[in-house]
Design a protein around this motif. Structure first.
Motif, PDB file in Angstrom:
ATOM      1  N   PHE A 112       0.853  -1.184   0.000  1.00 47.37           N
ATOM      2  CA  PHE A 112       0.000   0.000   0.000  1.00 47.37           C
ATOM      3  C   PHE A 112       0.890   1.236   0.000  1.00 47.37           C
ATOM      4  O   PHE A 112       1.905   1.276   0.699  1.00 47.37           O
ATOM      5  CB  PHE A 112      -0.905   0.014   1.233  1.00 47.37           C
ATOM      6  N   SER A 113       0.531   2.199  -0.796  1.00 46.67           N
ATOM      7  CA  SER A 113       1.271   3.461  -0.807  1.00 46.67           C
ATOM      8  C   SER A 113       0.295   4.611  -0.976  1.00 46.67           C
ATOM      9  O   SER A 113      -0.788   4.454  -1.570  1.00 46.67           O
ATOM     10  CB  SER A 113       2.306   3.471  -1.939  1.00 46.67           C
ATOM     11  N   HIS A 114       0.679   5.749  -0.426  1.00 44.67           N
ATOM     12  CA  HIS A 114      -0.151   6.954  -0.522  1.00 44.67           C
ATOM     13  C   HIS A 114       0.730   8.141  -0.157  1.00 44.67           C
ATOM     14  O   HIS A 114       1.624   8.017   0.689  1.00 44.67           O
ATOM     15  CB  HIS A 114      -1.352   6.861   0.425  1.00 44.67           C
ATOM     16  N   PRO A 115       0.523   9.292  -0.769  1.00 46.99           N
ATOM     17  CA  PRO A 115       1.348  10.466  -0.436  1.00 46.99           C
ATOM     18  C   PRO A 115       1.327  10.842   1.044  1.00 46.99           C
ATOM     19  O   PRO A 115       2.295  11.399   1.550  1.00 46.99           O
ATOM     20  CB  PRO A 115       0.719  11.584  -1.288  1.00 46.99           C
ATOM     21  N   LEU A 116       0.256  10.512   1.742  1.00 43.51           N
ATOM     22  CA  LEU A 116       0.165  10.864   3.163  1.00 43.51           C
ATOM     23  C   LEU A 116       0.622   9.737   4.097  1.00 43.51           C
ATOM     24  O   LEU A 116       0.568   9.888   5.311  1.00 43.51           O
ATOM     25  CB  LEU A 116      -1.276  11.264   3.519  1.00 43.51           C
ATOM     26  N   LEU A 117       1.073   8.623   3.527  1.00 37.36           N
ATOM     27  CA  LEU A 117       1.563   7.526   4.359  1.00 37.36           C
ATOM     28  C   LEU A 117       2.935   7.891   4.912  1.00 37.36           C
ATOM     29  O   LEU A 117       3.910   8.019   4.176  1.00 37.36           O
ATOM     30  CB  LEU A 117       1.644   6.232   3.548  1.00 37.36           C
ATOM     31  N   ALA A 118       3.000   8.056   6.232  1.00 43.65           N
ATOM     32  CA  ALA A 118       4.260   8.451   6.874  1.00 43.65           C
ATOM     33  C   ALA A 118       5.141   7.249   7.175  1.00 43.65           C
ATOM     34  O   ALA A 118       6.363   7.325   7.085  1.00 43.65           O
ATOM     35  CB  ALA A 118       3.971   9.215   8.170  1.00 43.65           C
ATOM     36  N   GLU A 160     -12.321  14.871   2.985  1.00 40.79           N
ATOM     37  CA  GLU A 160     -11.016  15.433   2.628  1.00 40.79           C
ATOM     38  C   GLU A 160     -10.033  14.393   2.113  1.00 40.79           C
ATOM     39  O   GLU A 160      -9.225  14.689   1.243  1.00 40.79           O
ATOM     40  CB  GLU A 160     -10.419  16.159   3.838  1.00 40.79           C
ATOM     41  N   GLU A 161     -10.057  13.195   2.680  1.00 41.44           N
ATOM     42  CA  GLU A 161      -9.129  12.157   2.242  1.00 41.44           C
ATOM     43  C   GLU A 161      -9.827  10.810   2.229  1.00 41.44           C
ATOM     44  O   GLU A 161     -10.724  10.557   3.042  1.00 41.44           O
ATOM     45  CB  GLU A 161      -7.899  12.075   3.163  1.00 41.44           C
ATOM     46  N   GLU A 162      -9.390   9.953   1.310  1.00 43.36           N
ATOM     47  CA  GLU A 162      -9.920   8.599   1.236  1.00 43.36           C
ATOM     48  C   GLU A 162      -8.768   7.640   0.946  1.00 43.36           C
ATOM     49  O   GLU A 162      -8.051   7.792  -0.039  1.00 43.36           O
ATOM     50  CB  GLU A 162     -10.979   8.508   0.135  1.00 43.36           C
ATOM     51  N   PHE A 163      -8.571   6.672   1.834  1.00 42.74           N
ATOM     52  CA  PHE A 163      -7.514   5.680   1.680  1.00 42.74           C
ATOM     53  C   PHE A 163      -8.173   4.327   1.424  1.00 42.74           C
ATOM     54  O   PHE A 163      -8.919   3.830   2.271  1.00 42.74           O
ATOM     55  CB  PHE A 163      -6.650   5.597   2.941  1.00 42.74           C
ATOM     56  N   LEU A 164      -7.878   3.718   0.280  1.00 43.57           N
ATOM     57  CA  LEU A 164      -8.522   2.468  -0.111  1.00 43.57           C
ATOM     58  C   LEU A 164      -7.535   1.302  -0.067  1.00 43.57           C
ATOM     59  O   LEU A 164      -6.383   1.437  -0.490  1.00 43.57           O
ATOM     60  CB  LEU A 164      -9.098   2.591  -1.529  1.00 43.57           C
ATOM     61  N   GLY A 165      -7.993   0.164   0.438  1.00 51.13           N
ATOM     62  CA  GLY A 165      -7.175  -1.042   0.450  1.00 51.13           C
ATOM     63  C   GLY A 165      -5.929  -0.917   1.299  1.00 51.13           C
ATOM     64  O   GLY A 165      -4.853  -1.382   0.911  1.00 51.13           O
ATOM     65  N   ILE A 166      -6.072  -0.313   2.459  1.00 49.59           N
ATOM     66  CA  ILE A 166      -4.912  -0.063   3.324  1.00 49.59           C
ATOM     67  C   ILE A 166      -4.311  -1.371   3.822  1.00 49.59           C
ATOM     68  O   ILE A 166      -3.090  -1.536   3.868  1.00 49.59           O
ATOM     69  CB  ILE A 166      -5.324   0.811   4.530  1.00 49.59           C
TER      70      ILE A 166
END
Length: 441
Positions: free
Chosen positions: A73-79, A358-364
């Motif tokens: 899983f990757s996302h720009p907001l994943l710290a 504001e944000e949606e994270f799919l398949g985390i």
């Protein structure tokens, strides 16, 4: 005649000796052949032993890598992604001093992570082993020097003390005795009041138990909600709340005397307004706001800063449509600005004031999300669902704070106040820009 008999006996004995000799010789030959075969087998084994013994190890290592890489899983907001657990993570909790994140999994460990390492490449953690069992829930004590766990097989609470070693690292020691077994149904949640005066445990059969710190039951609450789906202690340490099959959230106050002695549990107030059962709820850090998510497809924000003893009722601030399902969780940022809701393997983040998505994270995660919470400073949102823990930057929180300060700046009349707000807005915007431009995990 005697001579003939003697000759016959001699011949018979000679024949027996010959037979015995032949048998012994044949047996020796068999033994020799067996030894030779064994030697040949051993020689073959010794030649193949190196690669053969390494191969299973290599396969084991490869299988571990395959397992670890099964879900990405990757996302720009994943710290950060915290991946030291070898079993599925079931619960998360931040310490009240903001330094630690505790996680427990079915690998029979509780791991303590340093929050200051979230943005580092390596995420080191300390491990506490749960002997002969595994923990399904974990909660820090108010002083951040201990934590309690719920034991999956023992069906009870076990306390662990955190002790600093001479080198500054932590060691963990379980209490000599676990709490007595009292619940008759599956456990939903446990907690320790921020006041340090009581512990709560709640099960699916409408039972909530209030304990003292030594494992004595102070009170038993029947929620009368047919089934409980969630229960928790408010951050202020005064209230215990529950939700379930009925379309309301019930809140009780756990009362103590001036000398610290337990007095009673009294009904404080209810949150009424949903048209179906409530999946879960959450408090803001000051307990002045609550958010609920329901089977009716909405989340609601409530003002709970009321004097219930004067018959004041909480009032509804916002109703927003959302996607939820059985097992959905909700988290409210400490400042009450952001609402996060889980639905299966997905998370949505809303502005609490406007209700805007504001944000949606799919398949985390590869499995349903098991826990969801903000850190005490509102910088991060963390969740668990498989063997990994995902840490997200709370970008909606920064945006909401900037908007609020901009509104305050418009109304500010004092020049000093204006300058302070302008500086705070600049710093918050710089942090947000860094978060949005930062490297992804």
């Amino acid at each position: 005649m005697e001579l003939v008999a003697l000759v016959a006996l001699t011949l018979l004995l000679g024949a027996l000796v010959v037979l015995v000799a032949l048998a012994v010789g044949r047996r020796k030959e068999e033994i020799r052949e067996e030894i030779e075969k064994a030697a040949e087998f051993a020689a073959e084994g010794s030649v193949a032993k190196g690669p053969a013994s390494r191969k299973p190890k290599q396969e084991k290592q490869r299988s571990r890598k395959d397992k670890a890489s099964q879900h990405t899983f990757s996302h720009p907001l994943l710290a950060a992604s915290l991946k030291n657990h070898s079993g599925n993570v079931t619960c998360l909790d931040f310490s009240s001093n903001g330094k630690y994140l505790a996680s427990c999994a079915d690998d029979r460990t509780v791991r303590i992570w340093s929050t200051k390492d979230f943005l580092e490449r390596e995420h080191k953690c300390l491990r506490a082993n749960v002997e002969l069992d595994h923990a399904t829930l974990v909660r820090f004590s108010p002083d951040s020097r201990a934590f309690i766990t719920w034991l999956a097989n023992g069906d009870t609470i076990r306390i662990f003390k955190m002790m600093k070693k001479e080198d500054g690292t932590l060691s963990f020691k379980a209490a000599p005795e676990d709490f007595p077994q009292k619940h008759k149904a599956s456990i939903l949640n446990i907690g320790i009041a921020e006041t340090g005066k009581f512990i709560m445990s709640a099960s699916t059969d409408t039972t909530i138990l209030v304990w003292d710190l030594k494992g004595e039951v102070l009170a038993s609450i029947n929620t009368n909600q047919i089934t409980n789906s969630y229960a928790a202690i408010s951050p202020c340490g005064r209230f215990v709340a529950s939700c379930g099959f009925t379309p309301d959230v019930k809140v009780w106050e756990v009362c103590f005397g001036k000398g610290g002695e337990f007095k009673e549990v009294v009904r404080a107030f209810d949150l009424k307004g949903h048209s179906a059962g409530v999946h879960a709820f959450a408090f803001s850090n000051d307990s002045h706001r609550m958010v609920t998510v329901s089977k009716d497809g909405t989340w609601k924000l409530w003002n709970t800063d009321v004097e219930y003893k004067k018959q004041q009722d909480p009032y509804l601030l916002k109703t927003v449509h959302c996607t939820s399902s059985e097992g959905s969780l909700v988290a409210l940022s400490p400042d009450g600005r952001v609402v996060a809701i889980s639905d299966g393997c997905n998370i949505t983040m809303f502005n609490a004031t406007s209700g805007e998505l504001e944000e949606e994270f799919l398949g985390i995660h590869s499995e349903e999300i098991t826990d969801l919470r903000f850190d005490i400073n509102g910088r991060y949102l963390v969740c668990s669902g498989d063997k990994a823990i995902r840490v997200f930057h709370n970008a909606p929180g920064y945006r909401a704070a900037i908007r609020d300060m901009q509104d305050m700046l418009k109304k500010a009349q004092n020049e000093g106040m204006k300058q302070r707000l302008q500086q705070q807005i600049k710093e918050a915007q710089s942090t947000l820009d860094t978060v949005l431009a930062g490297p992804t995990d």
